[in-house]
Motif scaffolding. Structure first.
Motif, PDB file in Angstrom:
ATOM      1  N   PRO A  17       0.816  -1.206   0.000  1.00  0.00           N
ATOM      2  CA  PRO A  17       0.000   0.000   0.000  1.00  0.00           C
ATOM      3  C   PRO A  17       0.851   1.258   0.000  1.00  0.00           C
ATOM      4  CG  PRO A  17       0.023  -1.005   2.178  1.00  0.00           C
ATOM      5  CD  PRO A  17       0.704  -1.957   1.262  1.00  0.00           C
ATOM      6  N   LEU A  18       0.304   2.282  -0.589  1.00  0.00           N
ATOM      7  CA  LEU A  18       1.007   3.546  -0.598  1.00  0.00           C
ATOM      8  C   LEU A  18       1.068   4.117   0.806  1.00  0.00           C
ATOM      9  CD1 LEU A  18      -0.566   5.220  -3.750  1.00  0.00           C
ATOM     10  CD2 LEU A  18       1.733   4.305  -3.546  1.00  0.00           C
ATOM     11  N   PRO A  19       2.183   4.796   1.156  1.00  0.00           N
ATOM     12  CA  PRO A  19       2.216   5.481   2.444  1.00  0.00           C
ATOM     13  C   PRO A  19       1.073   6.475   2.544  1.00  0.00           C
ATOM     14  CG  PRO A  19       4.405   5.412   1.419  1.00  0.00           C
ATOM     15  CD  PRO A  19       3.426   4.919   0.397  1.00  0.00           C
ATOM     16  N   ALA A  20       0.631   6.711   3.783  1.00  0.00           N
ATOM     17  CA  ALA A  20      -0.517   7.588   3.980  1.00  0.00           C
ATOM     18  C   ALA A  20      -0.264   8.971   3.397  1.00  0.00           C
ATOM     19  CB  ALA A  20      -0.837   7.689   5.474  1.00  0.00           C
ATOM     20  N   ARG A  25      -1.593  12.934  -0.647  1.00  0.00           N
ATOM     21  CA  ARG A  25      -1.103  13.923  -1.605  1.00  0.00           C
ATOM     22  C   ARG A  25      -1.739  13.708  -2.970  1.00  0.00           C
ATOM     23  NH1 ARG A  25       3.882  13.423  -0.572  1.00  0.00           N
ATOM     24  NH2 ARG A  25       4.439  11.903  -2.187  1.00  0.00           N
ATOM     25  N   ARG A  26      -1.848  12.449  -3.383  1.00  0.00           N
ATOM     26  CA  ARG A  26      -2.526  12.147  -4.639  1.00  0.00           C
ATOM     27  C   ARG A  26      -4.016  12.436  -4.535  1.00  0.00           C
ATOM     28  NH1 ARG A  26      -2.771   6.985  -5.349  1.00  0.00           N
ATOM     29  NH2 ARG A  26      -3.458   7.221  -7.504  1.00  0.00           N
ATOM     30  N   ALA A  27      -4.616  12.104  -3.380  1.00  0.00           N
ATOM     31  CA  ALA A  27      -6.053  12.293  -3.218  1.00  0.00           C
ATOM     32  C   ALA A  27      -6.437  13.761  -3.311  1.00  0.00           C
ATOM     33  CB  ALA A  27      -6.501  11.715  -1.877  1.00  0.00           C
ATOM     34  N   LEU A  28      -5.627  14.624  -2.728  1.00  0.00           N
ATOM     35  CA  LEU A  28      -5.957  16.050  -2.734  1.00  0.00           C
ATOM     36  C   LEU A  28      -5.798  16.676  -4.115  1.00  0.00           C
ATOM     37  CD1 LEU A  28      -4.366  17.165   0.664  1.00  0.00           C
ATOM     38  CD2 LEU A  28      -6.786  16.808   0.129  1.00  0.00           C
TER      39      LEU A  28
END
Length: 297
Positions: A17-20, A25-28
């Protein structure tokens, strides 16, 4: 020298899984996720706020103040019974969220469990479960609510059960199809060769690998549950007075469309915002949790 079979089986089977920090950062930067999340948080915050505060009591009837226009005392005016519109919208969000959460939980619990069993057992077990899914799919939420209302009477419980039953076949099919693809993977074949049982493989390997698909589908099912709850309340089969509901508000406003059309606009806009927010949130989660799409961004 090749690694021992037990090492291959016990190794993590999912992509790392990607680090939180990287995920957020991608989600925003994802427009659908940000907009859908903002709208969904707005609806959820309205429901939570109604537990603590509303401008007026949503149950208080004041005929002398009926159909008042927006003012400092009543920000969106009052309805035909003199109830404050803002208070009704806030309390209606609470009813809608509660029905949606419980109904989707029912659908996920039964749908995911039966779908995993059908995928793991195959044969007659799978056939029976899928025919049960086809039979259940023939009863939409409205028809189920009518039958339940004839037996136990209309109400919030009736709408929850009807919507929950309607969710089950969709989740059975999705879970079974996704799980079948995982059962054909090499790491599952290695786990079976190492002597792991079907139950353990399902819990340790299959379910974690389809969890992202189920999360995305749950947001979509939540949006459908909100629409179904509003439809049932509008028809008088769901939430009953004096409990506020967006569908009940639409029902009360239908005879006043020419006299006071905004009474229908406010709950209709609330339903549209909730459904749009959840659909956009689901699209965003799909893009963010799918590793193939993640690599393309």
């Amino acid at each position: 020298m090749s690694a021992p079979l037990t090492t291959l089986v016990d190794a993590p089977v999912m992509a790392r899984p990607l680090p939180a920090r990287t995920f957020w950062r991608r989600a925003l930067r994802h427009r659908s996720f940000v907009l859908g999340g903002a709208l969904s948080v707005l609806v959820l915050a309205s429901a939570l706020l109604s537990l603590l505060w509303t401008p007026w009591s949503p149950y208080e009837i004041d005929i002398a103040s009926k159909l008042r226009p927006p003012s400092a005392a009543h920000w969106l005016g009052t309805d035909v019974f003199g109830r404050d519109i803002v208070s009704l919208l806030l309390a209606g969000a609470r009813s809608t969220i509660m029905v949606g959460i419980i109904a989707v939980s029912i659908g996920l619990t039964f749908g995911v469990c039966l779908g995993l069993i059908a995928s793991a057992r195959r044969g007659w077990t799978e056939e029976i479960i899928m025919r049960f899914s086809d039979f259940t799919f023939a009863f939409p939420a409205v028809l189920s609510a009518i039958m339940l209302a004839a037996v136990v009477g209309p109400g919030m419980v009736t709408s929850i059960v009807a919507i929950g039953i309607f969710q089950i076949p969709t989740l059975i099919r999705l879970t079974r199809g996704s799980a079948n693809a995982i059962w054909a993977r090499e790491f599952v074949l290695a786990a079976r060769a190492a002597g792991k049982g079907k139950f353990r493989i399902t819990i340790e390997h299959v379910l974690p690998n389809i969890m992202s698909i189920l999360i995305v589908q749950a947001t979509i099912q939540f949006a459908l549950a909100i629409l179904a709850e509003a439809a049932l309340s509008y028809l008088g089969l769901g939430t009953q007075p004096p409990q506020p509901s967006w569908g009940r508000m639409l029902n009360d406003a239908q005879t006043l469309l020419f006299q006071s059309p905004m009474l229908a606009v406010y709950p209709g806009a609330a339903i549209a915002i909730a459904v749009l927010g959840l659909n956009l949130l689901g699209d965003g989660l799909r893009d963010l949790l799918d590793p193939r799409l993640a690599r393309e961004r």
